[in-house]
Design an enzyme around this catalytic site. Structure first.
Site, PDB file in Angstrom:
ATOM      1  N   THR A  71      35.117  14.711   7.810  1.00 54.57           N
ATOM      2  CA  THR A  71      34.393  14.216   8.991  1.00 54.57           C
ATOM      3  C   THR A  71      34.643  12.719   9.139  1.00 54.57           C
ATOM      4  O   THR A  71      34.951  12.228  10.239  1.00 54.57           O
ATOM      5  CB  THR A  71      32.878  14.502   8.825  1.00 54.57           C
ATOM      6  OG1 THR A  71      32.699  15.916   8.777  1.00 54.57           O
ATOM      7  CG2 THR A  71      32.063  13.901   9.951  1.00 54.57           C
ATOM      8  N   ASN A 147      38.875  26.477  12.509  1.00 52.94           N
ATOM      9  CA  ASN A 147      37.949  26.901  11.458  1.00 52.94           C
ATOM     10  C   ASN A 147      37.106  28.123  11.827  1.00 52.94           C
ATOM     11  O   ASN A 147      36.496  28.739  10.969  1.00 52.94           O
ATOM     12  CB  ASN A 147      37.025  25.739  11.066  1.00 52.94           C
ATOM     13  CG  ASN A 147      36.408  25.058  12.257  1.00 52.94           C
ATOM     14  OD1 ASN A 147      37.102  24.490  13.091  1.00 52.94           O
ATOM     15  ND2 ASN A 147      35.094  25.113  12.359  1.00 52.94           N
ATOM     16  N   GLN A 177      41.738  23.107   7.562  1.00 51.34           N
ATOM     17  CA  GLN A 177      41.825  24.542   7.241  1.00 51.34           C
ATOM     18  C   GLN A 177      43.270  24.985   7.005  1.00 51.34           C
ATOM     19  O   GLN A 177      43.526  26.176   6.804  1.00 51.34           O
ATOM     20  CB  GLN A 177      41.183  25.387   8.355  1.00 51.34           C
ATOM     21  CG  GLN A 177      39.702  25.134   8.550  1.00 51.34           C
ATOM     22  CD  GLN A 177      38.816  25.689   7.426  1.00 51.34           C
ATOM     23  OE1 GLN A 177      39.277  26.415   6.542  1.00 51.34           O
ATOM     24  NE2 GLN A 177      37.540  25.326   7.444  1.00 51.34           N
ATOM     25  N   SER A 196      40.599  17.883   3.459  1.00 49.54           N
ATOM     26  CA  SER A 196      39.313  17.862   2.747  1.00 49.54           C
ATOM     27  C   SER A 196      39.443  18.628   1.440  1.00 49.54           C
ATOM     28  O   SER A 196      40.140  19.643   1.370  1.00 49.54           O
ATOM     29  CB  SER A 196      38.249  18.518   3.639  1.00 49.54           C
ATOM     30  OG  SER A 196      36.988  18.457   3.017  1.00 49.54           O
ATOM     31  N   HIS A 198      36.908  20.177  -0.391  1.00 52.74           N
ATOM     32  CA  HIS A 198      36.041  21.324  -0.706  1.00 52.74           C
ATOM     33  C   HIS A 198      36.451  22.615  -0.016  1.00 52.74           C
ATOM     34  O   HIS A 198      35.842  23.665  -0.241  1.00 52.74           O
ATOM     35  CB  HIS A 198      34.560  20.987  -0.445  1.00 52.74           C
ATOM     36  CG  HIS A 198      34.129  20.936   0.981  1.00 52.74           C
ATOM     37  ND1 HIS A 198      33.375  21.940   1.551  1.00 52.74           N
ATOM     38  CD2 HIS A 198      34.302  20.018   1.944  1.00 52.74           C
ATOM     39  CE1 HIS A 198      33.102  21.618   2.799  1.00 52.74           C
ATOM     40  NE2 HIS A 198      33.656  20.453   3.064  1.00 52.74           N
ATOM     41  N   THR A 234      32.811   1.717  -2.765  1.00 58.35           N
ATOM     42  CA  THR A 234      33.369   1.928  -4.108  1.00 58.35           C
ATOM     43  C   THR A 234      34.073   3.280  -4.179  1.00 58.35           C
ATOM     44  O   THR A 234      33.508   4.296  -3.760  1.00 58.35           O
ATOM     45  CB  THR A 234      32.231   1.864  -5.157  1.00 58.35           C
ATOM     46  OG1 THR A 234      31.588   0.603  -5.017  1.00 58.35           O
ATOM     47  CG2 THR A 234      32.758   2.033  -6.571  1.00 58.35           C
ATOM     48  N   CYS A 316      28.617  24.425  11.243  1.00 59.41           N
ATOM     49  CA  CYS A 316      28.255  23.300  12.107  1.00 59.41           C
ATOM     50  C   CYS A 316      27.940  23.737  13.526  1.00 59.41           C
ATOM     51  O   CYS A 316      27.297  23.015  14.268  1.00 59.41           O
ATOM     52  CB  CYS A 316      29.399  22.289  12.164  1.00 59.41           C
ATOM     53  SG  CYS A 316      30.005  21.849  10.566  1.00 59.41           S
TER      54      CYS A 316
HETATM   55  N1  PLP Z   1      37.546  19.920  10.208  1.00 61.81           N
HETATM   56  C1  PLP Z   1      37.546  21.245  10.025  1.00 61.81           C
HETATM   57  C2  PLP Z   1      38.563  22.074  10.749  1.00 61.81           C
HETATM   58  C3  PLP Z   1      36.613  21.850   9.181  1.00 61.81           C
HETATM   59  O1  PLP Z   1      36.617  23.174   9.009  1.00 61.81           O
HETATM   60  C4  PLP Z   1      35.679  21.027   8.510  1.00 61.81           C
HETATM   61  C5  PLP Z   1      34.665  21.637   7.635  1.00 61.81           C
HETATM   62  O2  PLP Z   1      33.700  22.216   8.049  1.00 61.81           O
HETATM   63  C6  PLP Z   1      35.723  19.645   8.724  1.00 61.81           C
HETATM   64  C7  PLP Z   1      36.672  19.124   9.571  1.00 61.81           C
HETATM   65  C8  PLP Z   1      34.755  18.717   8.059  1.00 61.81           C
HETATM   66  O3  PLP Z   1      35.031  18.616   6.686  1.00 61.81           O
HETATM   67  P1  PLP Z   1      34.042  17.848   5.710  1.00 61.81           P
HETATM   68  O4  PLP Z   1      33.006  18.849   5.311  1.00 61.81           O
HETATM   69  O5  PLP Z   1      34.895  17.399   4.552  1.00 61.81           O
HETATM   70  O6  PLP Z   1      33.454  16.717   6.459  1.00 61.81           O
END
Ligand code: PLP
Length: 370
Positions: A71, A147, A177, A196, A198, A234, A316
């Site tokens: 994000t 996503n 993704q 990302s 996670h 940091t 989201c």
């Molecule tokens: N972009 C996409 C396509 C995502 O699926 C997600 C995760 O939900 C994000 C951005 C945001 O990732 P993060 O949770 O690392 O902010």
């Protein structure tokens, strides 16, 4: 428990957790400190950058900027690129909220922001893209893999089109993704690419932005000047190492295995559902389905009672406000209400797919007969 909500987040792999622990405990030092332990941690961060750069198919570690999430990386990519007299900013209607809502905020501030339509298969409508690309376009942001539906945009083709009409416009793509799941060498004409940890079996709270030319990026928050003065704060050495653990474990060989899981479910569901998106053009990791005359949210909770976790769509986007992406794909209201998302990981099995398919069949009949 059967966990089929991996587009929302994945379980960290063993190596990621091991690296994370090491740098949370024994090697907790500040990477900007000038004594040996600090320098070693800085070197380690650079090693993580090299590893990510290699996976993206680029040579230079200094093109990778670590952030606190994708994000944040998306926000830096967009807001950090803004300049005086900026021309049009073009986004797709399929973007994740971290891009889409940033675009809306800029529109509210008076920037010239336009959105490119989606096809019914969830990819960007090429004709609309061509029409909206104009010589005064300064910035384009089109996600790699959606996503919600797994729809894959052909970035190489889109960036070529962009270069024909507005070669100086910055091209950004949200690759969250896609990275680590779909083998892809970053096109050299892409300026910015977001990833990302996670979503690929790494820790939450760390992302990265690839930037071809960092001098074109301004910071959007101000502080100690870490990460090339673009992302102060940091350095999260532990999370960054956890990210590297996940990146070291990337194995594109599981692509076909995951495809089999998705295929099994589609082939064995009773009639009365449809796949949102074109099966062969979507990521095997994501399956969006719409059931007729059924509320997807009810289905999610019935499965939850059986210890099966799936989702209504992006965590989201939220069920209460419908589904912006499916609506942009022209799905009728009933299909939007009846939609669910299953998303897979390398930890899932065909046995799990069998159980989930059987439960989906059972519950969809039950709900229809209510
Ligand atoms: N972009 C996409 C396509 C995502 O699926 C997600 C995760 O939900 C994000 C951005 C945001 O990732 P993060 O949770 O690392 O902010």
């Amino acid at each position: 428990m059967i966990y089929f909500d991996n587009a929302s987040t994945t379980k960290p792999c063993e190596k990621s957790v091991r690296y994370l622990n090491e740098y949370l405990t024994d090697k907790f030092f500040n990477a900007s400190s000038i004594y040996r332990q600090g320098i070693e941690n800085k070197n380690q961060i650079n090693l993580c950058k090299k590893m990510i750069a290699k996976k993206l198919g680029i040579n230079f570690k200094d093109n990778i900027i670590f952030t606190g999430s994708a994000t944040e990386a998306n926000n830096i990519a967009i807001q950090g690129s803004l300049r005086k007299n900026f021309g049009k900013l073009l986004f797709s209607e399929g973007e994740h909220p971290s891009v889409y809502n940033t675009a809306l905020a800029l529109k509210n501030k008076g920037f010239n922001v336009e959105f490119v339509k989606l096809n019914i298969n969830g990819t960007v409508d090429i004709d609309d893209f061509k029409n909206k690309l104009t010589p005064d376009t300064s910035f384009v942001s089109i996600m790699h893999v959606n996503n919600e539906t797994g729809a894959i945009n052909n970035l190489d083709y889109l960036v070529d089109l962009k270069n024909k009409i507005c070669p100086n416009a910055i091209f950004h793509s949200d690759g969250v993704q896609a990275f680590g799941k779909i083998e892809y060498t970053l096109n050299s004409n892409i300026d910015l690419y977001t990833i990302s940890a996670h979503k690929i079996y790494g820790p939450k709270g760390v992302g990265a932005l690839y930037s071809k030319n960092k001098s074109k990026l301004n910071p959007i928050i101000f502080g100690g000047g870490q990460e090339y003065n673009i992302r102060s704060g940091t350095e999260n050495v532990a999370n960054i190492n956890g990210f590297m653990g996940a990146v070291e474990e990337i194995d594109y060989a599981c692509y076909d295995y995951i495809k089999d899981i998705k295929r099994y479910i589609i082939d064995n569901l009773n009639s009365g559902f449809k796949v949102n998106g074109e099966l062969e053009k979507t990521s095997p990791y994501i399956l969006s389905l719409s059931f007729k005359s059924i509320n997807g949210e009810t289905l999610v909770h019935m499965l939850e009672q059986e210890n099966i976790l799936i989702s209504r769509g992006s965590a989201c986007s939220g069920s209460k406000i419908g589904n912006r992406i499916l609506s942009a794909m022209q799905l009728d209201t009933q299909s939007v209400v009846g939609s669910i998302r299953l998303s897979f990981s390398k930890f899932n099995t065909i046995e799990e797919a069998k159980i989930v398919t059987q439960k989906l069949n059972e519950f969809s009949i039950k709900l229809k007969n209510l």
